[in-house]
Motif scaffolding. Structure first.
Motif, short mmCIF file in Angstrom:
data_model
loop_
_atom_site.label_atom_id
_atom_site.label_comp_id
_atom_site.label_asym_id
_atom_site.label_seq_id
_atom_site.Cartn_x
_atom_site.Cartn_y
_atom_site.Cartn_z
N PHE A 83 0.83 -1.20 0.00
CA PHE A 83 0.00 0.00 0.00
C PHE A 83 0.87 1.25 0.00
CE2 PHE A 83 -2.41 3.33 2.23
CZ PHE A 83 -3.50 3.41 1.38
N GLN A 84 0.51 2.21 -0.86
CA GLN A 84 1.23 3.47 -0.95
C GLN A 84 0.28 4.59 -0.53
OE1 GLN A 84 2.14 3.42 -5.07
NE2 GLN A 84 3.29 1.52 -4.92
N LEU A 85 0.53 5.19 0.62
CA LEU A 85 -0.30 6.26 1.15
C LEU A 85 -0.15 7.50 0.29
CD1 LEU A 85 -2.12 6.94 3.60
CD2 LEU A 85 -0.07 7.81 4.72
N ARG A 86 -1.27 8.09 -0.11
CA ARG A 86 -1.24 9.30 -0.96
C ARG A 86 -1.64 10.55 -0.20
NH1 ARG A 86 1.74 7.37 -4.97
NH2 ARG A 86 0.65 5.94 -6.32
N GLU A 87 -2.67 10.44 0.63
CA GLU A 87 -3.20 11.62 1.32
C GLU A 87 -3.80 11.22 2.65
OE1 GLU A 87 -3.79 15.61 1.71
OE2 GLU A 87 -3.01 14.73 -0.14
N VAL A 88 -3.56 12.04 3.67
CA VAL A 88 -4.13 11.83 5.00
C VAL A 88 -4.89 13.10 5.37
CG1 VAL A 88 -3.60 11.50 7.44
CG2 VAL A 88 -2.28 10.29 5.72
N SER A 89 -6.06 12.94 5.97
CA SER A 89 -6.85 14.10 6.37
C SER A 89 -7.35 13.90 7.80
CB SER A 89 -8.04 14.27 5.42
OG SER A 89 -8.83 15.35 5.83
N TYR A 90 -7.12 14.93 8.64
CA TYR A 90 -7.59 14.90 10.02
C TYR A 90 -8.26 16.23 10.33
CZ TYR A 90 -7.62 14.86 15.10
OH TYR A 90 -8.01 14.92 16.41
N ASP A 91 -9.44 16.18 10.90
CA ASP A 91 -10.16 17.38 11.31
C ASP A 91 -10.30 17.33 12.83
OD1 ASP A 91 -12.09 19.28 12.05
OD2 ASP A 91 -13.08 19.13 10.11
N SER A 92 -9.54 18.18 13.51
CA SER A 92 -9.55 18.14 14.98
C SER A 92 -10.87 18.65 15.56
CB SER A 92 -8.38 18.96 15.53
OG SER A 92 -8.48 20.30 15.10
N THR A 93 -11.56 19.51 14.83
CA THR A 93 -12.84 20.02 15.32
C THR A 93 -13.88 18.91 15.37
OG1 THR A 93 -12.35 22.16 14.32
CG2 THR A 93 -14.64 21.75 14.95
N LEU A 94 -13.96 18.13 14.31
CA LEU A 94 -14.93 17.03 14.25
C LEU A 94 -14.34 15.70 14.72
CD1 LEU A 94 -16.51 17.83 10.78
CD2 LEU A 94 -17.45 18.33 13.03
N ASN A 95 -13.02 15.69 14.93
CA ASN A 95 -12.30 14.48 15.31
C ASN A 95 -12.53 13.36 14.29
OD1 ASN A 95 -10.56 12.90 16.76
ND2 ASN A 95 -12.07 12.27 18.27
N THR A 96 -12.43 13.70 13.02
CA THR A 96 -12.56 12.71 11.94
C THR A 96 -11.21 12.54 11.28
OG1 THR A 96 -13.22 14.43 10.38
CG2 THR A 96 -14.98 13.21 11.49
#
Length: 118
Positions: A83-96
């Motif tokens: 697996f090759q990771l392309r993009e990571v997204s974290y939203d601390s407000t919604l904790n998603t």
């Protein structure tokens, strides 16, 4: 996803709307063809233990520490070496949290998402 109840509603609506007898016959034929196509598509889907495990590992990875996933070093990440990771997204407000990547060994695009944790 369309639920069974909603599917029955659509079929009922398509068939029983006020139409001429010719239009009703054509709609009935269309509904029958739709049901046959849906049954054929469902029959073509089979359970694959390896694919199920892969989905489990990616689902578990979405719940790992965000820094470990960002470097692809969490425990679950170790089970998907191609697996090759392309993009990571974290939203601390919604904790998603979620990530997107490509598994070259299986030729799959993977999108994994973790909903909010209270």
């Amino acid at each position: 996803a369309i639920t069974a109840g909603y599917s029955r509603f659509l079929i009922f609506k398509l068939y029983f709307e006020k139409k001429s007898p010719g239009e009703k016959k054509m709609r009935f034929l269309g509904v029958i063809l739709f049901l046959c196509a849906a049954a054929t598509a469902m029959a073509a889907i089979s359970y694959d233990q390896n694919y199920a495990k892969l989905a489990l590992y990616h689902s578990a990875s979405a719940y790992c520490d965000t820094d470990a996933v960002s470097t692809w070093t969490c425990i679950s990440c170790g089970y998907t070496p191609s697996f090759q990771l392309r993009e990571v997204s974290y939203d601390s407000t919604l904790n998603t949290f979620g990530y997107i990547g490509y598994d070259s060994g299986r030729n799959l695009i993977v999108v994994a998402v973790r909903g909010h944790r209270a």
